[in-house]
Write a protein that holds these residues in place. Structure first.
Motif, PDB file in Angstrom:
ATOM      1  N   ASP A 130       0.855  -1.170   0.000  1.00  0.00           N
ATOM      2  CA  ASP A 130       0.000   0.000   0.000  1.00  0.00           C
ATOM      3  C   ASP A 130       0.903   1.236   0.000  1.00  0.00           C
ATOM      4  N   THR A 131       0.360   2.354  -0.422  1.00  0.00           N
ATOM      5  CA  THR A 131       1.122   3.597  -0.467  1.00  0.00           C
ATOM      6  C   THR A 131       1.712   3.947   0.892  1.00  0.00           C
ATOM      7  N   VAL A 148      -1.831   2.629  -6.551  1.00  0.00           N
ATOM      8  CA  VAL A 148      -0.689   2.848  -5.649  1.00  0.00           C
ATOM      9  C   VAL A 148       0.412   3.614  -6.395  1.00  0.00           C
ATOM     10  N   SER A 188       0.542  -3.000   4.547  1.00  0.00           N
ATOM     11  CA  SER A 188      -0.001  -1.660   4.728  1.00  0.00           C
ATOM     12  C   SER A 188       0.082  -1.230   6.181  1.00  0.00           C
ATOM     13  N   TRP A 192      -3.442  -9.479   5.514  1.00  0.00           N
ATOM     14  CA  TRP A 192      -2.897  -8.153   5.793  1.00  0.00           C
ATOM     15  C   TRP A 192      -1.678  -8.301   6.684  1.00  0.00           C
ATOM     16  N   VAL A 240      -1.329  -8.087   1.404  1.00  0.00           N
ATOM     17  CA  VAL A 240      -1.172  -6.651   1.231  1.00  0.00           C
ATOM     18  C   VAL A 240      -0.417  -6.135   2.459  1.00  0.00           C
ATOM     19  N   ASP A 255      -8.438   2.062  -1.462  1.00  0.00           N
ATOM     20  CA  ASP A 255      -8.221   0.765  -0.820  1.00  0.00           C
ATOM     21  C   ASP A 255      -9.000  -0.333  -1.541  1.00  0.00           C
ATOM     22  N   ILE A 312      -7.121  -1.402  -4.592  1.00  0.00           N
ATOM     23  CA  ILE A 312      -6.025  -2.323  -4.294  1.00  0.00           C
ATOM     24  C   ILE A 312      -6.570  -3.732  -4.110  1.00  0.00           C
ATOM     25  N   PHE A 348      -7.456  -2.381   6.311  1.00  0.00           N
ATOM     26  CA  PHE A 348      -7.286  -3.451   5.331  1.00  0.00           C
ATOM     27  C   PHE A 348      -7.539  -4.823   5.947  1.00  0.00           C
TER      28      PHE A 348
END
Length: 146
Positions: free
Chosen positions: A13-14, A39, A112, A128, A110, A91, A94, A117
């Motif tokens: 994630d960013t 992203v 993040s 996550w 992912v 989100d 993604i 998430f």
């Protein structure tokens, strides 16, 4: 397509991508990197906000460039893959980008800093993990890869 040698799909994630400059370097040889276009666009926008963001994101982007071309991709999302009522925000984009990889039976994670998430990914079979956990997980997999 994900190479048969890859057992996990990882997406950053960013929030993690611009905070931790070594993420890409911690990928296992059996990891396939998915960088959703949403992203990539956010990283481009945010790296102009701060010198720190620019330096960190540039380091990750250079590491992506150094990966073999068959070990990463930067696809667009398809909101139609989201469950009815799921938010069609960044989100969600993604998550929608990662859903097809779950359908192939791959472990999909992912990374993040956004704890939201955790709940949003669970119904889709997406795991996550925060960046600290990702960075502190041994690079060896259960199959003995280094």
């Amino acid at each position: 397509p994900v190479p048969p040698s890859c057992t996990r799909v990882i997406s950053f994630d960013t929030s993690s991508f611009i905070k931790y400059g070594h993420l890409v370097e911690y990928l296992r040889p059996t990891d396939f990197l998915v960088t959703p276009q949403v992203v990539a666009a956010e990283v481009e926008r945010k790296k102009t906000e701060s010198e720190d963001f620019r330096i960190i994101s540039r380091r990750n982007l250079r590491a992506i460039d150094a990966l073999p071309q068959e070990r990463w991709t930067a696809p667009f999302h398809d909101f139609a893959l989201l469950a009815a009522g799921d938010k069609k925000n960044n989100d969600g984009a993604i998550i929608a980008t990662l859903i097809p990889y779950c359908q192939r039976g791959l472990e999909v994670i992912v990374v993040s800093e956004d704890h939201d998430f955790l709940l949003r990914c669970k119904p889709y079979g997406i795991e996550w993990m925060n960046a600290e956990t990702f960075l502190n997980t041994p690079k060896k997999s259960n199959r003995g890869d280094k």
